[in-house]
Design a protein around this motif. Structure first.
Motif, PDB file in Angstrom:
ATOM      1  N   PRO A   1      58.718  -9.340 -20.031  1.00 59.29           N
ATOM      2  CA  PRO A   1      58.242 -10.615 -19.505  1.00 59.29           C
ATOM      3  C   PRO A   1      56.898 -11.018 -20.101  1.00 59.29           C
ATOM      4  CG  PRO A   1      58.866  -9.142 -17.732  1.00 59.29           C
ATOM      5  CD  PRO A   1      58.880  -8.336 -18.978  1.00 59.29           C
TER       6      PRO A   1
ATOM      7  N   ILE B   1      71.117 -16.718  -5.354  1.00 61.30           N
ATOM      8  CA  ILE B   1      70.792 -15.296  -5.463  1.00 61.30           C
ATOM      9  C   ILE B   1      72.072 -14.465  -5.466  1.00 61.30           C
ATOM     10  CG2 ILE B   1      69.717 -13.352  -4.258  1.00 61.30           C
ATOM     11  CD1 ILE B   1      67.513 -15.224  -3.353  1.00 61.30           C
TER      12      ILE B   1
ATOM     13  N   VAL C   1      67.076 -15.059 -16.301  1.00 62.06           N
ATOM     14  CA  VAL C   1      66.663 -15.612 -15.007  1.00 62.06           C
ATOM     15  C   VAL C   1      65.212 -16.068 -15.043  1.00 62.06           C
ATOM     16  CG1 VAL C   1      66.370 -15.119 -12.575  1.00 62.06           C
ATOM     17  CG2 VAL C   1      68.359 -14.226 -13.774  1.00 62.06           C
TER      18      VAL C   1
ATOM     19  N   THR D   1      56.344  -9.128 -14.488  1.00 64.08           N
ATOM     20  CA  THR D   1      57.107 -10.339 -14.146  1.00 64.08           C
ATOM     21  C   THR D   1      56.494 -11.020 -12.927  1.00 64.08           C
ATOM     22  OG1 THR D   1      59.117  -9.265 -14.900  1.00 64.08           O
ATOM     23  CG2 THR D   1      59.392 -11.240 -13.581  1.00 64.08           C
TER      24      THR D   1
ATOM     25  N   GLN E   1      64.415 -23.239  -3.630  1.00 65.23           N
ATOM     26  CA  GLN E   1      63.342 -22.636  -2.848  1.00 65.23           C
ATOM     27  C   GLN E   1      62.215 -23.637  -2.628  1.00 65.23           C
ATOM     28  OE1 GLN E   1      60.439 -20.825  -4.999  1.00 65.23           O
ATOM     29  NE2 GLN E   1      59.317 -21.281  -3.122  1.00 65.23           N
TER      30      GLN E   1
ATOM     31  N   MET F   1      69.478 -21.650  -1.946  1.00 63.58           N
ATOM     32  CA  MET F   1      68.749 -20.593  -2.632  1.00 63.58           C
ATOM     33  C   MET F   1      69.515 -19.269  -2.540  1.00 63.58           C
ATOM     34  SD  MET F   1      65.060 -18.937  -1.700  1.00 63.58           S
ATOM     35  CE  MET F   1      65.658 -17.614  -0.679  1.00 63.58           C
TER      36      MET F   1
ATOM     37  N   MET G   1      63.375 -19.721 -14.673  1.00 65.69           N
ATOM     38  CA  MET G   1      62.506 -20.009 -13.531  1.00 65.69           C
ATOM     39  C   MET G   1      61.199 -20.631 -13.991  1.00 65.69           C
ATOM     40  SD  MET G   1      62.975 -16.705 -11.124  1.00 65.69           S
ATOM     41  CE  MET G   1      64.349 -16.563  -9.991  1.00 65.69           C
TER      42      MET G   1
ATOM     43  N   TYR H   1      64.048 -18.079   7.052  1.00 67.53           N
ATOM     44  CA  TYR H   1      64.261 -17.549   5.716  1.00 67.53           C
ATOM     45  C   TYR H   1      65.656 -16.948   5.540  1.00 67.53           C
ATOM     46  CZ  TYR H   1      59.244 -18.118   5.374  1.00 67.53           C
ATOM     47  OH  TYR H   1      57.997 -18.638   5.368  1.00 67.53           O
TER      48      TYR H   1
ATOM     49  N   PHE I   1      58.590 -15.492  -3.165  1.00 66.31           N
ATOM     50  CA  PHE I   1      57.703 -16.654  -3.061  1.00 66.31           C
ATOM     51  C   PHE I   1      57.512 -17.068  -1.615  1.00 66.31           C
ATOM     52  CE2 PHE I   1      57.967 -18.408  -7.514  1.00 66.31           C
ATOM     53  CZ  PHE I   1      56.606 -18.642  -7.620  1.00 66.31           C
ATOM     54  N   LEU I   2      58.625 -17.056  -0.882  1.00 59.16           N
ATOM     55  CA  LEU I   2      58.579 -17.517   0.498  1.00 59.16           C
ATOM     56  C   LEU I   2      57.933 -16.493   1.416  1.00 59.16           C
ATOM     57  CD1 LEU I   2      62.160 -19.019   0.843  1.00 59.16           C
ATOM     58  CD2 LEU I   2      60.000 -20.275   0.635  1.00 59.16           C
ATOM     59  N   LEU I   3      58.242 -15.239   1.186  1.00 58.87           N
ATOM     60  CA  LEU I   3      57.828 -14.216   2.157  1.00 58.87           C
ATOM     61  C   LEU I   3      56.412 -13.697   1.933  1.00 58.87           C
ATOM     62  CD1 LEU I   3      61.080 -12.056   2.527  1.00 58.87           C
ATOM     63  CD2 LEU I   3      60.234 -13.874   4.014  1.00 58.87           C
TER      64      LEU I   3
ATOM     65  N   LEU J   1      73.880 -14.738  -8.725  1.00 61.22           N
ATOM     66  CA  LEU J   1      73.260 -13.881  -9.750  1.00 61.22           C
ATOM     67  C   LEU J   1      73.678 -12.426  -9.557  1.00 61.22           C
ATOM     68  CD1 LEU J   1      69.663 -15.380 -10.005  1.00 61.22           C
ATOM     69  CD2 LEU J   1      71.445 -15.408 -11.748  1.00 61.22           C
TER      70      LEU J   1
ATOM     71  N   VAL K   1      65.084  -9.805 -10.307  1.00 54.82           N
ATOM     72  CA  VAL K   1      64.348 -11.064 -10.459  1.00 54.82           C
ATOM     73  C   VAL K   1      65.014 -12.195  -9.694  1.00 54.82           C
ATOM     74  CG1 VAL K   1      63.215 -10.590 -12.642  1.00 54.82           C
ATOM     75  CG2 VAL K   1      65.549 -11.431 -12.644  1.00 54.82           C
ATOM     76  N   ALA K   2      66.319 -12.015  -9.340  1.00 52.63           N
ATOM     77  CA  ALA K   2      66.981 -13.048  -8.542  1.00 52.63           C
ATOM     78  C   ALA K   2      66.285 -13.214  -7.205  1.00 52.63           C
ATOM     79  CB  ALA K   2      68.450 -12.686  -8.332  1.00 52.63           C
ATOM     80  N   LEU K   3      65.547 -12.173  -6.787  1.00 51.34           N
ATOM     81  CA  LEU K   3      64.882 -12.238  -5.478  1.00 51.34           C
ATOM     82  C   LEU K   3      63.529 -12.935  -5.536  1.00 51.34           C
ATOM     83  CD1 LEU K   3      65.688  -8.637  -4.249  1.00 51.34           C
ATOM     84  CD2 LEU K   3      66.763 -10.757  -3.529  1.00 51.34           C
ATOM     85  N   ILE K   4      63.100 -13.336  -6.738  1.00 52.88           N
ATOM     86  CA  ILE K   4      61.775 -13.946  -6.862  1.00 52.88           C
ATOM     87  C   ILE K   4      61.559 -15.122  -5.893  1.00 52.88           C
ATOM     88  CG2 ILE K   4      60.322 -15.327  -8.428  1.00 52.88           C
ATOM     89  CD1 ILE K   4      60.989 -13.365 -10.615  1.00 52.88           C
ATOM     90  N   PRO K   5      62.527 -16.033  -5.766  1.00 52.34           N
ATOM     91  CA  PRO K   5      62.303 -17.153  -4.842  1.00 52.34           C
ATOM     92  C   PRO K   5      62.037 -16.674  -3.415  1.00 52.34           C
ATOM     93  CG  PRO K   5      64.247 -17.553  -6.181  1.00 52.34           C
ATOM     94  CD  PRO K   5      63.819 -16.160  -6.472  1.00 52.34           C
ATOM     95  N   LEU K   6      62.786 -15.646  -3.013  1.00 53.95           N
ATOM     96  CA  LEU K   6      62.580 -15.104  -1.670  1.00 53.95           C
ATOM     97  C   LEU K   6      61.163 -14.538  -1.535  1.00 53.95           C
ATOM     98  CD1 LEU K   6      63.957 -14.362   1.031  1.00 53.95           C
ATOM     99  CD2 LEU K   6      64.410 -12.127   0.033  1.00 53.95           C
TER     100      LEU K   6
ATOM    101  N   VAL L   1      55.215 -14.795 -12.961  1.00 52.26           N
ATOM    102  CA  VAL L   1      55.959 -15.825 -12.237  1.00 52.26           C
ATOM    103  C   VAL L   1      55.310 -16.156 -10.890  1.00 52.26           C
ATOM    104  CG1 VAL L   1      58.214 -16.471 -11.333  1.00 52.26           C
ATOM    105  CG2 VAL L   1      58.060 -15.096 -13.398  1.00 52.26           C
TER     106      VAL L   1
END
Lengths: 242, 265, 257
Positions: free
Chosen positions: C106, C224, C193, A179, C212, C220, C197, C34, A98-100, C227, A91-96, A183
């Motif tokens: 979740p 990551i 996490v 998730t 982000q 960002m 968020m 990115y 979002f971007l990709l 974490l 889940v730490a990769l969620i922001p990435l 999210v």
């Protein structure tokens, strides 16, 4: 019985029904929802994400696990990387993500694949490394070709580990897909839950949570069944003898 | 046909390693039943793995029909002591027997025929569709023998195959081994620690010395064929040969024990 | 032989180094928005986490995580002992527990937001609620599976119930209890996490999402990576504790034999 207690607590407003609606009300609401196309669409979206996540993870993890498990050199070379990446919460990769990716299937599948690959990879690797040396010596003494050794000896013998890995990966894939839906807003049950919350449709939200739980139970049951059939020869499935 | 010349095997490196086998020289002739007997822990299994091409010698040469042995050859099939691990539990009995028959070398019809004949000669035709773990230990070892036969090797190498079985089953299988030799004309090398067994089934006995092992003595067994568990063992020459083997092994065991007490020797 | 061993050790050390070098070279030459250059991420990491934001973001996250996980452990073991001992209660509760465990965690997030809000206690409750089931099931199976003779031996020596619980039953069930905890730990991290968020004003998850949204990519990535490191360290810590506790357990069992 547990259900009856909850029903009573909710009806008497012992727990405010705003938080915990009576199970009967949830049931009525979800049955009504099932008459609509979007209900089934959400389930299909979630299942598609789960299946893709698990499938792609399997395509990556099983061959890689065989390769790593059958060579001491590759095992040592990859061990530090795998040991480090495995506990990283996907889940730490969620922001990435979002971007990709746009909020669609790809993003949640990416998360699911990342998370489901590790347990499967590690289990495959253990399985291959734990093949009895005598089983390999036997094959070697009969000059059995490498290809047949992999498919008839290595894989079947690692199957109990593979099954465990697949079961874990399936659970993880479902968790991460939902998730992603909550999210990232990718379509599916997770998104439906979130929308119900935003619309203050508490019964509907609980209904979808129940559906998510049922999916979880169902997929578990399917895997347990497949495991029983595929491993009928394994000591854990046959009770006694030898 | 199978020949060992000056073979030694060292585990580990030159200085710290352990010498398991030293200067081993003997030959196995076609159609013979040769037993290899020696004190426990003398390195019999190492010898067998050298003969099977599963281990490479540190020095000397293993040859089969004059060719050096670099990997397990097609002429040799193995039967291991630990049948429960060497039979694959996910394959049925017939599949286990058929497994070594590579589809590239043996046609499907031919393979089916060989499997049937092999199972018949070990008396397991009825159990072709069972799983090995559903059978008793003695029956499982019959499956392993059938697998060896179906492979149609020139030599069947057996590594203490009956070590884990009870006396009665063991006797039945000893007779089975001799019948297989007569029926298929296969050469048999049979490693054992059982002294009676080593004499009873053999044409020739190789008695091994203590570790690092070598051929201490070679006996030719002149007992008439077919052998019988009762009459052959009543034969005075059986008792005589058995005595020779027993004495040799007792001396080796004593030698090993004194080495263990006094490693400087 | 020893040459081979050196080769294996070299492979184990060199591959991560080579991989890092490859990433450094790639991020510097590809100039992708990115994936900022590795050294920039490193700078951001030092700036944020050594130790400027430790008090404001890392500690709240760790507090939620540990509080939730420990609550789950205490509740799970306590309820597990109860259900493990009382067979009729176990039969009643098992299907409900199995179901709750199968709910993808979740999916419960929106529910806690409605019922409990977005403050720390809500997150702790969510983590505890999700993590409790594997621990409960592990404890329950462990306690219910205790050898009858083992329990009867305790009884025959007139050992009091409390002592029997702590000296016999819990140690006997500890392998399964730890197996349950091992399943729960990653769930705790995931929930920490994502709950940060979705609705929070501090915490590492919050920081990562904020970075982000403001396109502060090196920040960002630093989050990551943090974490990742936390996940790795928590796992390591857990393995150490488990190793010690179960080693004691094994030793104790061998002695009584």
């Amino acid at each position: 019985m547990v259900l009856a207690v909850i029903e009573l607590a909710a009806r008497t407003e012992l727990i405010p029904s705003r938080f915990l609606p009576p199970p009967t009300a949830v049931a009525v609401r979800i049955v009504a929802e099932a008459a609509q196309g979007r209900f089934w669409l959400a389930i299909v979206d979630t299942l598609a994400g789960w299946a893709l996540g698990l499938g792609i993870a399997a395509l990556i993890a099983i061959p890689a696990g065989i390769l790593i498990g059958s060579s001491e050199f590759v095992y040592r070379a990859t061990r530090p990387i795998i040991e480090f990446l495995r506990p990283v919460p996907s889940v730490a990769l969620i922001p990435l993500v979002f971007l990709l990716f746009s909020p669609s299937l790809e993003g949640k599948v990416f998360l699911a694949v990342f998370a489901a690959t590790w347990p499967l990879l590690v289990q495959t690797q253990y399985g291959i490394r734990n093949v009895l040396p005598l089983q390999l010596d036997t094959a070697r003494s009969f000059q059995i070709s490498r290809h047949r050794v992999i498919f008839r000896v290595l894989l079947p013998s690692a199957l109990p580990y593979l099954a465990t890995g697949l079961r874990i990966a399936s659970t993880v894939s479902l968790i991460l897909v939902i998730t992603g839906e909550i999210v990232l807003g990718a379509p599916g049950i997770g998104k439906a839950i979130n929308e119900a919350r935003e619309g203050a449709a508490v019964e509907l939200m609980y209904g979808y949570v129940l559906i998510a739980g049922m999916l979880g139970v169902m997929l578990n049951a399917v895997f347990a069944g497949v495991e029983r059939r595929a491993l009928h020869w394994h000591a854990s499935q046959r009770g006694t003898t030898t | 046909m199978l020949k060992l010349e000056g073979v030694s095997k060292r585990y580990g490196d030159e200085n710290t390693g352990v010498l398991a086998v030293r200067d081993l020289t003997f030959e196995i002739g076609e159609g013979e039943v040769v037993t290899v007997v020696g004190p426990s822990g003398c390195g019999k299994t190492t010898i067998l793995k050298l003969m099977a091409g599963l281990l490479a010698p540190s020095s000397g040469a293993v040859t089969i029909d004059g060719r050096p042995l670099v990997k397990p050859p097609l002429e040799i099939a193995l039967v291991f002591q630990d049948y429960s691990a060497s039979l694959y539990p996910w394959m049925r009995v017939a599949e286990n027997v058929r497994f070594p028959l590579d589809p590239k070398r043996v046609s499907s019809a031919e393979a089916t025929g060989r499997v049937e004949r092999a199972l018949e000669s070990v008396g397991l035709t009825r159990f072709a569709d069972s799983y090995p773990w559903q059978l008793s230990g003695g029956m499982q070892q019959r499956v392993a023998i059938a697998r060896g036969i179906a492979y149609q090797p020139k030599i069947l190498l057996m590594d203490e195959p009956f070590g884990a079985l009870d006396a009665q089953t063991r006797a039945e299988l000893e007779d089975l081994v001799m019948r297989v030799r007569d029926e298929f004309g296969v050469t048999i090398v049979f490693v054992t620690h059982d002294i009676d067994e080593s004499v009873y089934i053999a044409d020739r006995v190789l008695i091994m010395g203590p570790r690092p092992t070598y051929v201490e003595q070679e006996l030719v067994v002149g007992l008439p064929h077919p052998r019988d568990q009762i009459t052959s063992k009543e034969d005075p020459s059986f008792a005589h040969l058995r005595g020779i083997v027993y004495r040799s092994i007792r001396e080796s065991t004593q030698a090993m024990a004194s080495v263990a007490k006094d490693p400087e020797r | 032989m020893s040459g081979r061993r050196i080769g294996l050790v070299a492979a184990e050390i060199l591959t991560p180094v080579l991989l890092l070098a490859a990433i450094a070279i790639w991020t510097n030459t590809a100039s992708s928005f990115y994936f900022p250059p590795l050294q920039e991420i490193g700078e951001a990491f030092a700036e944020n986490w050594l130790f400027a934001r430790v008090a404001s973001d890392v500690l709240p996250s760790l507090f939620r995580l540990l509080a939730g996980f420990l609550t789950a452990a205490v509740l799970g073991v306590a309820l597990g002992v109860l259900l493990g001992r009382v067979a009729w209660l176990r039969r009643q509760a098992s299907p409900v527990i199995e179901f709750l465990r199968a709910v993808p965690p979740p999916a419960l997030l929106p529910f806690t937001i409605i019922a409990l809000g977005v403050e720390s206690p809500a997150k702790i409750a969510l983590i505890a609620f999700v993590c409790v089931w594997p621990i409960l099931l592990g404890t329950m199976d462990g306690i219910a599976g205790i050898d009858l003779t083992q329990r009867d031996t305790g009884r025959s020596f007139q050992i009091r119930a409390m002592r029997s619980l702590f000296r016999v039953e819990l140690p006997a069930a500890s392998p399964q209890i730890f197996a349950g905890m091992r399943t729960s730990l990653p769930l705790a991290i995931i929930l920490m996490v994502i709950s940060e968020m979705v609705g929070a004003t501090d915490g590492i998850g919050y920081f990562v999402v904020q970075s982000q949204r403001t396109f502060a990519l090196p920040d960002m990535w630093s989050g990551i990576i943090l974490l990742g490191i936390l996940g790795y360290l928590l796992n390591l810590l857990f393995s150490l504790i488990e190793g010690r506790v179960l080693a004691w357990h094994r030793g104790a069992r061998e002695q009584t034999r």
